[in-house]
Design a protein around this motif. Structure first.
Motif, PDB file in Angstrom:
ATOM      1  N   ARG A 192      40.974  63.870  29.610  1.00 32.98           N
ATOM      2  CA  ARG A 192      42.394  64.230  29.739  1.00 32.98           C
ATOM      3  C   ARG A 192      43.195  63.161  30.495  1.00 32.98           C
ATOM      4  N   THR A 193      42.991  61.924  30.113  1.00 31.92           N
ATOM      5  CA  THR A 193      43.715  60.824  30.764  1.00 31.92           C
ATOM      6  C   THR A 193      44.706  60.151  29.812  1.00 31.92           C
ATOM      7  N   GLY A 194      44.680  60.542  28.528  1.00 35.07           N
ATOM      8  CA  GLY A 194      45.527  59.872  27.544  1.00 35.07           C
ATOM      9  C   GLY A 194      44.952  58.544  27.089  1.00 35.07           C
ATOM     10  N   LEU A 195      43.687  58.297  27.383  1.00 35.54           N
ATOM     11  CA  LEU A 195      43.041  57.032  27.018  1.00 35.54           C
ATOM     12  C   LEU A 195      43.167  56.783  25.516  1.00 35.54           C
ATOM     13  N   LEU A 196      43.637  55.600  25.150  1.00 34.36           N
ATOM     14  CA  LEU A 196      43.920  55.280  23.759  1.00 34.36           C
ATOM     15  C   LEU A 196      42.818  54.467  23.077  1.00 34.36           C
ATOM     16  N   LYS A 197      42.018  53.764  23.858  1.00 39.06           N
ATOM     17  CA  LYS A 197      40.992  52.927  23.236  1.00 39.06           C
ATOM     18  C   LYS A 197      39.804  52.722  24.164  1.00 39.06           C
ATOM     19  N   ILE A 198      38.667  52.504  23.548  1.00 33.74           N
ATOM     20  CA  ILE A 198      37.458  52.124  24.284  1.00 33.74           C
ATOM     21  C   ILE A 198      37.480  50.604  24.387  1.00 33.74           C
ATOM     22  N   PRO A 199      37.428  50.045  25.578  1.00 33.94           N
ATOM     23  CA  PRO A 199      37.522  48.584  25.714  1.00 33.94           C
ATOM     24  C   PRO A 199      36.355  47.874  25.033  1.00 33.94           C
ATOM     25  N   HIS A 200      36.629  46.709  24.463  1.00 27.27           N
ATOM     26  CA  HIS A 200      35.596  45.945  23.779  1.00 27.27           C
ATOM     27  C   HIS A 200      34.517  45.450  24.746  1.00 27.27           C
ATOM     28  N   PHE A 201      34.870  45.372  26.045  1.00 25.72           N
ATOM     29  CA  PHE A 201      33.850  44.922  27.000  1.00 25.72           C
ATOM     30  C   PHE A 201      32.871  46.044  27.351  1.00 25.72           C
ATOM     31  N   ILE A 202      32.918  47.140  26.590  1.00 26.99           N
ATOM     32  CA  ILE A 202      31.968  48.235  26.804  1.00 26.99           C
ATOM     33  C   ILE A 202      30.533  47.739  26.677  1.00 26.99           C
ATOM     34  N   SER A 203      30.328  46.677  25.883  1.00 27.07           N
ATOM     35  CA  SER A 203      28.978  46.152  25.677  1.00 27.07           C
ATOM     36  C   SER A 203      28.382  45.563  26.942  1.00 27.07           C
ATOM     37  N   SER A 204      29.215  45.317  27.956  1.00 24.27           N
ATOM     38  CA  SER A 204      28.712  44.771  29.226  1.00 24.27           C
ATOM     39  C   SER A 204      28.031  45.839  30.070  1.00 24.27           C
ATOM     40  N   PHE A 205      28.205  47.112  29.704  1.00 26.02           N
ATOM     41  CA  PHE A 205      27.641  48.210  30.496  1.00 26.02           C
ATOM     42  C   PHE A 205      26.258  48.570  29.940  1.00 26.02           C
ATOM     43  N   GLN A 206      25.320  47.683  30.145  1.00 29.15           N
ATOM     44  CA  GLN A 206      23.986  47.844  29.587  1.00 29.15           C
ATOM     45  C   GLN A 206      23.176  48.956  30.255  1.00 29.15           C
ATOM     46  N   ASN A 207      23.643  49.449  31.403  1.00 28.29           N
ATOM     47  CA  ASN A 207      22.949  50.548  32.078  1.00 28.29           C
ATOM     48  C   ASN A 207      23.508  51.909  31.682  1.00 28.29           C
ATOM     49  N   LEU A 208      24.495  51.932  30.805  1.00 23.70           N
ATOM     50  CA  LEU A 208      25.184  53.178  30.471  1.00 23.70           C
ATOM     51  C   LEU A 208      24.265  54.130  29.702  1.00 23.70           C
ATOM     52  N   LEU A 209      24.164  55.355  30.218  1.00 25.46           N
ATOM     53  CA  LEU A 209      23.362  56.405  29.587  1.00 25.46           C
ATOM     54  C   LEU A 209      24.236  57.459  28.923  1.00 25.46           C
ATOM     55  N   VAL A 210      25.406  57.735  29.521  1.00 30.00           N
ATOM     56  CA  VAL A 210      26.313  58.760  29.006  1.00 30.00           C
ATOM     57  C   VAL A 210      27.723  58.195  28.935  1.00 30.00           C
ATOM     58  N   LEU A 211      28.336  58.295  27.759  1.00 31.77           N
ATOM     59  CA  LEU A 211      29.727  57.892  27.578  1.00 31.77           C
ATOM     60  C   LEU A 211      30.492  59.123  27.092  1.00 31.77           C
ATOM     61  N   ASP A 212      31.185  59.769  28.005  1.00 30.01           N
ATOM     62  CA  ASP A 212      31.914  61.006  27.708  1.00 30.01           C
ATOM     63  C   ASP A 212      33.413  60.752  27.866  1.00 30.01           C
ATOM     64  N   LEU A 213      34.090  60.616  26.727  1.00 29.70           N
ATOM     65  CA  LEU A 213      35.538  60.380  26.719  1.00 29.70           C
ATOM     66  C   LEU A 213      36.249  61.508  25.983  1.00 29.70           C
ATOM     67  N   SER A 214      35.738  62.721  26.091  1.00 33.01           N
ATOM     68  CA  SER A 214      36.306  63.869  25.393  1.00 33.01           C
ATOM     69  C   SER A 214      37.729  64.151  25.856  1.00 33.01           C
ATOM     70  N   ARG A 215      38.527  64.677  24.912  1.00 36.00           N
ATOM     71  CA  ARG A 215      39.895  65.126  25.186  1.00 36.00           C
ATOM     72  C   ARG A 215      40.791  63.990  25.675  1.00 36.00           C
ATOM     73  N   ASN A 216      40.871  62.961  24.847  1.00 37.00           N
ATOM     74  CA  ASN A 216      41.779  61.843  25.097  1.00 37.00           C
ATOM     75  C   ASN A 216      42.516  61.515  23.797  1.00 37.00           C
ATOM     76  N   GLY A 217      42.969  60.295  23.639  1.00 35.95           N
ATOM     77  CA  GLY A 217      43.665  59.885  22.432  1.00 35.95           C
ATOM     78  C   GLY A 217      42.994  58.709  21.766  1.00 35.95           C
ATOM     79  N   VAL A 218      41.687  58.564  21.956  1.00 35.88           N
ATOM     80  CA  VAL A 218      40.943  57.428  21.411  1.00 35.88           C
ATOM     81  C   VAL A 218      40.987  57.452  19.883  1.00 35.88           C
ATOM     82  N   ALA A 219      41.364  56.339  19.287  1.00 34.81           N
ATOM     83  CA  ALA A 219      41.526  56.264  17.835  1.00 34.81           C
ATOM     84  C   ALA A 219      40.515  55.341  17.166  1.00 34.81           C
ATOM     85  N   GLU A 220      39.619  54.751  17.943  1.00 30.84           N
ATOM     86  CA  GLU A 220      38.671  53.808  17.355  1.00 30.84           C
ATOM     87  C   GLU A 220      37.417  53.699  18.203  1.00 30.84           C
ATOM     88  N   ILE A 221      36.287  53.609  17.537  1.00 28.89           N
ATOM     89  CA  ILE A 221      35.019  53.298  18.203  1.00 28.89           C
ATOM     90  C   ILE A 221      34.745  51.826  17.938  1.00 28.89           C
TER      91      ILE A 221
END
Length: 332
Positions: free
Chosen positions: A92-121
């Protein structure tokens, strides 16, 4: 004459010196003008990073970035400095996009961006080989990239309520650990083929779509124990559904089913089935064993939900089929 020439030379020297000073002054001003936004940007990054660090929590031994009900339409580039984070919980932040630098988070186990405005993976998400949960329900995603198949550790995928989403790439069938998939309230008209190839799939919700039919080889989902198909446009069930030996929960409410396949009588592991709000051909009512009115109401509710209703329906259908056959034989 010589004096005039000396005077002219002096004036020229002074003019050249003055122009040099003016030019240097302008260059200094231009350089200062260039540095100013850099300093402002640097200050903003530091402020944003400090704010992000305040959102860090340690939960169950994981470092979690938790942001809820605050405006973050874009995540700043300085976030990359927190690449050790193992879980994003951003709602519920109004987030519009997942940043392309997401690939730098190699330790990421959970990516929960529910209830936003994301239009692209972004395709870069496929670099997250340790990611176990990708939760993007209630966004605006119309398309899932084939690169998601690179998330080889993925166990849970939730894409409910993205409205225009109507297909998944075949490559997702290689996700050998994927157990839980939620595709409810989208625009699927058929079951994505990749789901049939998932060897570990145990739980699937594809209710609230536009499914007209189920694939004949639905029994390939051998590990599936829970299947939600409510609020679709199914008119019949494939007979091979009876070969789904692990299935114990099957929700079929609010479809267009006219009959129940007789072979479903042999589904011994099926514990819960729901045929409510379907235009079934036969009107079947279970006999009530309860005397109290409230208990009778519970029984009436149960008959539309439980396995007993299904079995009685199949038995009644068989009796009527025999009766029709006998009448036909007598008339001959």
């Amino acid at each position: 004459m010589v004096g005039v020439m000396v005077a002219c030379s002096s004036v020229s020297s002074i003019k050249a010196l003055w122009e040099t000073r003016i030019r240097r002054k302008r260059e200094e001003q231009e350089e200062e003008h260039k540095r100013r936004p850099m300093r402002v940007g640097l200050w903003e990054d530091r402020a944003a990073l400090a704010r992000l660090k305040q959102k860090l929590e340690t939960e169950d031994g994981r470092l979690v970035l938790r942001i809820e009900q605050e405006e973050w339409k874009v995540l700043p580039g300085c976030l990359i400095q927190l690449s050790q984070v193992q879980e994003w919980q951003i709602h519920r932040t109004g987030l519009l996009k997942i940043p392309h630098f997401i690939s730098s988070f190699q330790n990421l186990l959970v990516l929960d961006l529910s209830r936003n405005g994301v239009a692209e993976i972004p395709k870069q998400i496929g670099k997250l080989t340790r990611l176990r949960e990708l939760l993007l329900s209630y966004n605006r995603i119309p398309f899932v990239p084939a690169e998601l198949s690179g998330c080889e550790s993925l166990e849970r995928l939730e894409l409910a309520m993205n409205r225009d989403l109507n297909e998944l790439p075949d490559q997702l069938g290689t996700l050998s650990r994927l157990q839980h998939v939620d595709l409810s309230m989208n625009d699927f008209s058929c079951l994505p083929a990749c789901l049939l190839a998932l060897p570990a799939l145990e739980w699937l919700d594809i209710g609230g779509n536009r499914l007209h039919h189920l694939p004949e080889d639905i029994h390939r989902m051998e590990a599936l124990h829970t299947l939600w198909l409510q609020r679709n446009e199914l008119e019949k069930l494939p007979e091979n559904i009876a070969r789904m030996r692990s299935l114990d929960t099957l929700v079929l409410s609010s479809n267009r089913l006219r009959d129940i396949p007789p072979l479903m009588e042999g589904m011994s592991n099926l514990r819960f089935v729901n045929f409510r709000d379907n235009p079934l051909t036969l009107d079947v009512t279970l006999p009530s064993n309860k005397a109290v009115a409230e208990e009778e109401e519970e029984e009436d509710d149960r008959e539309m939900f439980g396995k007993e209703f299904m079995l009685m329906y199949i038995q009644e259908a068989r009796k009527r089929a025999y009766a029709v056959l006998n009448v036909h034989c007598v008339n001959r």
